[in-house]
Write a protein that holds these residues in place. Structure first.
Motif, PDB file in Angstrom:
ATOM      1  N   UNK A  75       0.945  -1.004   0.164  1.00 52.65           N
ATOM      2  CA  UNK A  75      -0.048  -0.102  -0.141  1.00 52.65           C
ATOM      3  C   UNK A  75       0.834   1.272  -0.058  1.00 52.65           C
ATOM      4  N   UNK A  76       2.043   1.354   0.837  1.00 56.30           N
ATOM      5  CA  UNK A  76       2.851   2.496   0.741  1.00 56.30           C
ATOM      6  C   UNK A  76       3.552   2.666  -0.721  1.00 56.30           C
ATOM      7  N   UNK A  77       3.788   1.671  -1.237  1.00 51.93           N
ATOM      8  CA  UNK A  77       4.245   1.744  -2.699  1.00 51.93           C
ATOM      9  C   UNK A  77       3.662   2.335  -3.772  1.00 51.93           C
ATOM     10  N   UNK A  78       2.013   2.392  -3.150  1.00 52.18           N
ATOM     11  CA  UNK A  78       0.898   2.947  -4.248  1.00 52.18           C
ATOM     12  C   UNK A  78       0.738   4.361  -3.565  1.00 52.18           C
ATOM     13  N   UNK A  79       1.438   4.951  -2.532  1.00 46.05           N
ATOM     14  CA  UNK A  79       1.443   6.253  -2.213  1.00 46.05           C
ATOM     15  C   UNK A  79       0.521   6.284  -0.696  1.00 46.05           C
ATOM     16  N   UNK A  80       0.162   5.377  -0.251  1.00 44.31           N
ATOM     17  CA  UNK A  80      -0.868   5.382   1.218  1.00 44.31           C
ATOM     18  C   UNK A  80       0.548   5.286   2.222  1.00 44.31           C
ATOM     19  N   UNK A  81       0.426   6.305   3.246  1.00 45.36           N
ATOM     20  CA  UNK A  81       1.231   6.613   4.399  1.00 45.36           C
ATOM     21  C   UNK A  81       1.365   5.337   5.075  1.00 45.36           C
ATOM     22  N   UNK A  82       2.804   4.777   5.687  1.00 47.32           N
ATOM     23  CA  UNK A  82       2.962   3.807   6.442  1.00 47.32           C
ATOM     24  C   UNK A  82       2.458   4.177   7.835  1.00 47.32           C
ATOM     25  N   UNK A  83       1.945   3.222   8.461  1.00 42.73           N
ATOM     26  CA  UNK A  83       1.358   3.540   9.932  1.00 42.73           C
ATOM     27  C   UNK A  83       2.467   2.898  10.920  1.00 42.73           C
ATOM     28  N   UNK A  84       3.206   3.595  11.503  1.00 48.04           N
ATOM     29  CA  UNK A  84       4.156   3.127  12.261  1.00 48.04           C
ATOM     30  C   UNK A  84       3.556   1.995  13.435  1.00 48.04           C
ATOM     31  N   UNK A  85       2.498   2.614  14.091  1.00 47.47           N
ATOM     32  CA  UNK A  85       2.002   1.809  15.131  1.00 47.47           C
ATOM     33  C   UNK A  85       1.600   0.654  14.754  1.00 47.47           C
ATOM     34  N   UNK A  86       0.941   0.610  13.509  1.00 47.29           N
ATOM     35  CA  UNK A  86       0.459  -0.869  12.863  1.00 47.29           C
ATOM     36  C   UNK A  86       1.566  -1.615  12.650  1.00 47.29           C
ATOM     37  N   UNK A  87       2.740  -1.458  11.953  1.00 44.99           N
ATOM     38  CA  UNK A  87       3.866  -1.882  11.943  1.00 44.99           C
ATOM     39  C   UNK A  87       4.507  -2.539  13.192  1.00 44.99           C
ATOM     40  N   UNK A  88       4.588  -1.662  14.187  1.00 41.62           N
ATOM     41  CA  UNK A  88       5.171  -2.040  15.459  1.00 41.62           C
ATOM     42  C   UNK A  88       4.151  -3.058  16.029  1.00 41.62           C
ATOM     43  N   UNK A  89       3.121  -2.993  15.991  1.00 38.63           N
ATOM     44  CA  UNK A  89       2.149  -3.902  16.570  1.00 38.63           C
ATOM     45  C   UNK A  89       2.141  -5.508  15.869  1.00 38.63           C
ATOM     46  N   UNK A  90       2.319  -5.441  14.712  1.00 38.33           N
ATOM     47  CA  UNK A  90       2.404  -6.618  13.876  1.00 38.33           C
ATOM     48  C   UNK A  90       3.766  -7.267  14.082  1.00 38.33           C
ATOM     49  N   UNK A  91       4.867  -6.554  14.256  1.00 40.17           N
ATOM     50  CA  UNK A  91       6.293  -7.073  14.691  1.00 40.17           C
ATOM     51  C   UNK A  91       6.125  -7.542  16.173  1.00 40.17           C
ATOM     52  N   UNK A  92       5.435  -6.934  17.049  1.00 38.92           N
ATOM     53  CA  UNK A  92       5.460  -7.419  18.371  1.00 38.92           C
ATOM     54  C   UNK A  92       4.791  -8.707  18.206  1.00 38.92           C
TER      55      UNK A  92
END
Lengths: 127, 220
Positions: B48-65
């Motif tokens: 989604x980010x490659x298509x211009x949507x902003x990355x959500x750091x909190x969501x990334x952190x939650x998934x990696x945790x």
């Protein structure tokens, strides 16, 4: 075509959370609950196309939930999830009225395809 | 013990080994499924980010945790699987009953959880409870007792397990509220548990009457 409305039922909360988001990113209205009992309440209050249901859950197991869903809402399609290599559970589920059974871990493309087919079969035949 | 008895024991032991292995493999599969979905979600977010949507750091952190948590959970299952697999290595060894009880209860938690029953080891545990025995056979015996107790329990109940040492005798007890209704297969399970206890040189007592609190006692 309207958005697919999917309910994911699995006692693994972190699986449900991630899967709900992945299906939402693919344009579906996805919801999640973590028990069969919650699912039976949810289907009474929300219009759905397909229920994606884990077979092995504490309390009401997948087969029991399929039977109850089919008794209460026969038009609602159910796709089962199983972690077992055996096809025995899948066969039992299909006998109880489930549309299909998928093995975990799921391939998202395969899941979307099966959910779409299940929803199509839910539509009443043309007059 | 005659040939039929020995064969029956071996069959029971194989069933036990199979039940525990299947349960652990199922739980490991669940771990892999959660990792699979969260890794997939990260991949979806990147797409989604490659298509211009902003990355959500909190969501990334939650998934990696979530992934890190499941890796730890999986490592725990593998450790238990390894300990369990090695319990057949010696036919006789010094067995710490406190450790053995904690291990087998941990291996049986999923069976209990599927029935919405809790397994609880009572405190305090005896300071020292060691015997010379076959670790695998002891675990099998406790498993049979837990299986019997689960079969005789209603949902939302608790099975309490306690260990006591008196005058060089070691006693493991299971108590639970029982069930208002008679459950099928209980008497057969009592017979098997008694036979296996005798085979291991122990004594087995059972009070399993429908409508009453139930108990099992193993003495070594």
């Amino acid at each position: 075509m309207s958005k697919l409305r999917i309910l994911i039922v699995d006692d693994e909360e972190e699986l449900v959370g991630a899967l709900v988001e992945r299906l939402q990113l693919r344009g579906m209205d996805a919801y999640g609950v973590t028990s069969g009992a919650e699912a039976l309440v949810f289907i009474q209050t929300t219009e759905l196309d397909v229920v994606l249901l884990d077979m092995k859950m504490p309390g009401l197991g997948g087969l029991q939930v399929v039977k109850k869903i089919k008794a209460e809402k026969p038009q609602l399609q159910v796709v089962l999830l199983t972690g077992h290599g055996s096809t025995e559970d899948a066969e039992k589920g299909i006998e109880c009225g489930a549309f299909d059974c998928l093995m975990k871990p799921i391939k998202i493309e395969e899941l979307c395809q099966v959910l779409g087919k299940a929803a199509e079969c839910q539509e009443p035949p043309a007059p | 013990m005659n040939q039929t008895g020995i064969q029956n024991c071996h069959e029971q032991e194989l069933q036990f080994f199979g039940a525990i292995s299947a349960s652990l493999s199922h739980q490991l599969n669940n771990v892999l499924s959660i990792i699979n979905e969260n890794a997939g979600l990260l991949s979806d977010m990147l797409a989604a980010a490659e298509q211009g949507f902003p990355l959500d750091a909190a969501k990334i952190d939650r998934s990696t945790q979530r992934i890190a948590k499941q890796v730890n959970r999986g490592a725990g299952y593998i450790s238990r699987m390894n300990q369990f697999a090695h319990s057949v290595d010696e036919t006789e060894q010094t067995v710490d009953l406190n450790v053995m009880l904690a291990q087998i209860v941990s291996l049986c938690q999923r069976f209990a959880s599927l029935r919405k029953v809790a397994l609880l080891i009572e405190e305090p545990a005896p300071a020292e409870a060691k015997i010379q025995a076959c670790s695998f056979r002891l675990q099998h015996l406790v498993y049979l007792c837990i299986d019997l107790a689960l079969a005789g329990s209603d949902q939302e109940s608790t099975i309490q397990l306690s260990l006591a040492v008196t005058e060089n005798r070691h006693r493991l007890s299971l108590h639970w509220p029982g069930s208002a209704t008679a459950k099928t297969g209980i008497n057969e399970k009592v017979t098997v548990a008694r036979q296996m206890a005798q085979q291991s040189g122990g004594e087995f007592e059972a009070t399993v009457e429908a409508g009453k609190a139930m108990s099992l006692t193993l003495t070594f």
